[in-house]
Design a protein around this motif. Structure first.
Motif, PDB file in Angstrom:
ATOM      1  N   GLU A   1       0.841  -1.192   0.000  1.00 51.14           N
ATOM      2  CA  GLU A   1       0.000   0.000   0.000  1.00 51.14           C
ATOM      3  C   GLU A   1       0.875   1.240   0.000  1.00 51.14           C
ATOM      4  OE1 GLU A   1      -3.678   0.178   2.527  1.00 51.14           O
ATOM      5  OE2 GLU A   1      -2.503   1.753   3.506  1.00 51.14           O
ATOM      6  N   GLN A   2       0.489   2.248  -0.756  1.00 53.66           N
ATOM      7  CA  GLN A   2       1.239   3.497  -0.804  1.00 53.66           C
ATOM      8  C   GLN A   2       0.253   4.663  -0.786  1.00 53.66           C
ATOM      9  OE1 GLN A   2       4.116   3.716  -3.950  1.00 53.66           O
ATOM     10  NE2 GLN A   2       5.267   5.265  -2.857  1.00 53.66           N
ATOM     11  N   ALA A   3       0.492   5.619   0.116  1.00 50.66           N
ATOM     12  CA  ALA A   3      -0.365   6.804   0.270  1.00 50.66           C
ATOM     13  C   ALA A   3      -1.821   6.406   0.507  1.00 50.66           C
ATOM     14  CB  ALA A   3      -0.227   7.726  -0.928  1.00 50.66           C
ATOM     15  N   GLY A   4      -2.031   5.343   1.286  1.00 47.67           N
ATOM     16  CA  GLY A   4      -3.381   4.914   1.627  1.00 47.67           C
ATOM     17  C   GLY A   4      -4.102   4.130   0.553  1.00 47.67           C
ATOM     18  N   GLN A   5      -3.435   3.857  -0.556  1.00 49.76           N
ATOM     19  CA  GLN A   5      -4.054   3.121  -1.664  1.00 49.76           C
ATOM     20  C   GLN A   5      -3.391   1.759  -1.838  1.00 49.76           C
ATOM     21  OE1 GLN A   5      -6.760   4.357  -3.311  1.00 49.76           O
ATOM     22  NE2 GLN A   5      -6.591   6.003  -1.814  1.00 49.76           N
ATOM     23  N   PRO A   6      -4.165   0.674  -1.820  1.00 49.48           N
ATOM     24  CA  PRO A   6      -3.567  -0.638  -2.045  1.00 49.48           C
ATOM     25  C   PRO A   6      -3.019  -0.751  -3.474  1.00 49.48           C
ATOM     26  CG  PRO A   6      -5.953  -0.807  -1.891  1.00 49.48           C
ATOM     27  CD  PRO A   6      -5.589   0.623  -1.606  1.00 49.48           C
TER      28      PRO A   6
ATOM     29  N   ILE B   1      12.444   0.620   0.336  1.00 53.91           N
ATOM     30  CA  ILE B   1      11.197   1.292  -0.034  1.00 53.91           C
ATOM     31  C   ILE B   1      11.366   2.782   0.193  1.00 53.91           C
ATOM     32  CG2 ILE B   1       8.763   1.599   0.539  1.00 53.91           C
ATOM     33  CD1 ILE B   1       8.657  -1.334   1.280  1.00 53.91           C
ATOM     34  N   ASN B   2      11.072   3.580  -0.829  1.00 54.98           N
ATOM     35  CA  ASN B   2      11.107   5.032  -0.715  1.00 54.98           C
ATOM     36  C   ASN B   2       9.766   5.503  -0.157  1.00 54.98           C
ATOM     37  OD1 ASN B   2      12.014   7.713  -1.049  1.00 54.98           O
ATOM     38  ND2 ASN B   2      10.894   7.844  -2.977  1.00 54.98           N
ATOM     39  N   VAL B   3       9.828   6.293   0.918  1.00 55.45           N
ATOM     40  CA  VAL B   3       8.619   6.865   1.509  1.00 55.45           C
ATOM     41  C   VAL B   3       8.644   8.362   1.217  1.00 55.45           C
ATOM     42  CG1 VAL B   3       7.259   7.182   3.596  1.00 55.45           C
ATOM     43  CG2 VAL B   3       8.690   5.133   3.344  1.00 55.45           C
TER      44      VAL B   3
ATOM     45  N   ASN C   1       2.858   7.769   3.420  1.00 55.78           N
ATOM     46  CA  ASN C   1       3.074   6.539   4.166  1.00 55.78           C
ATOM     47  C   ASN C   1       3.008   5.351   3.226  1.00 55.78           C
ATOM     48  OD1 ASN C   1       0.260   5.617   3.940  1.00 55.78           O
ATOM     49  ND2 ASN C   1      -0.170   7.347   5.275  1.00 55.78           N
ATOM     50  N   VAL C   2       3.566   4.254   3.680  1.00 55.66           N
ATOM     51  CA  VAL C   2       3.551   3.014   2.918  1.00 55.66           C
ATOM     52  C   VAL C   2       3.258   1.866   3.885  1.00 55.66           C
ATOM     53  CG1 VAL C   2       5.211   3.833   1.204  1.00 55.66           C
ATOM     54  CG2 VAL C   2       6.027   2.594   3.194  1.00 55.66           C
ATOM     55  N   THR C   3       2.813   0.752   3.344  1.00 59.89           N
ATOM     56  CA  THR C   3       2.604  -0.451   4.143  1.00 59.89           C
ATOM     57  C   THR C   3       3.410  -1.585   3.521  1.00 59.89           C
ATOM     58  OG1 THR C   3       0.370   0.252   4.709  1.00 59.89           O
ATOM     59  CG2 THR C   3       0.895  -2.080   5.035  1.00 59.89           C
TER      60      THR C   3
END
Length: 63
Positions: free
Chosen positions: A5-10, A20-22, A27-29
């Motif tokens: 997930e990146q920026a709240g989007q799966p 992983i670049n944040v 945010n990222v998961t």
């Protein structure tokens, strides 16, 4: 690890990565499987000022 997930989007298809670049103010998961690893590992930010302020920790896994 997999970025799921990146920026709240799966993500449609999780991608395997070792770094992983944040982006700033985002945010990222990540998903990390420790089922074949016993011991200690560390996660951290590669920006040393951030790491010095606590963006670093040890994960301990046990079987």
């Amino acid at each position: 690890m997999q970025l799921v997930e990146q920026a709240g989007q799966p993500l449609e298809a999780p991608t395997s990565q070792d770094v992983i670049n944040v982006p700033a103010r985002s945010n990222v998961t990540p998903r990390i499987a420790f089922d074949t690893f016993t011991g200690r590992t560390v996660y951290h930010c590669h920006i040393l000022d951030h790491e010095d302020r606590g963006m670093m920790a040890v994960i301990i896994t046990q079987q």
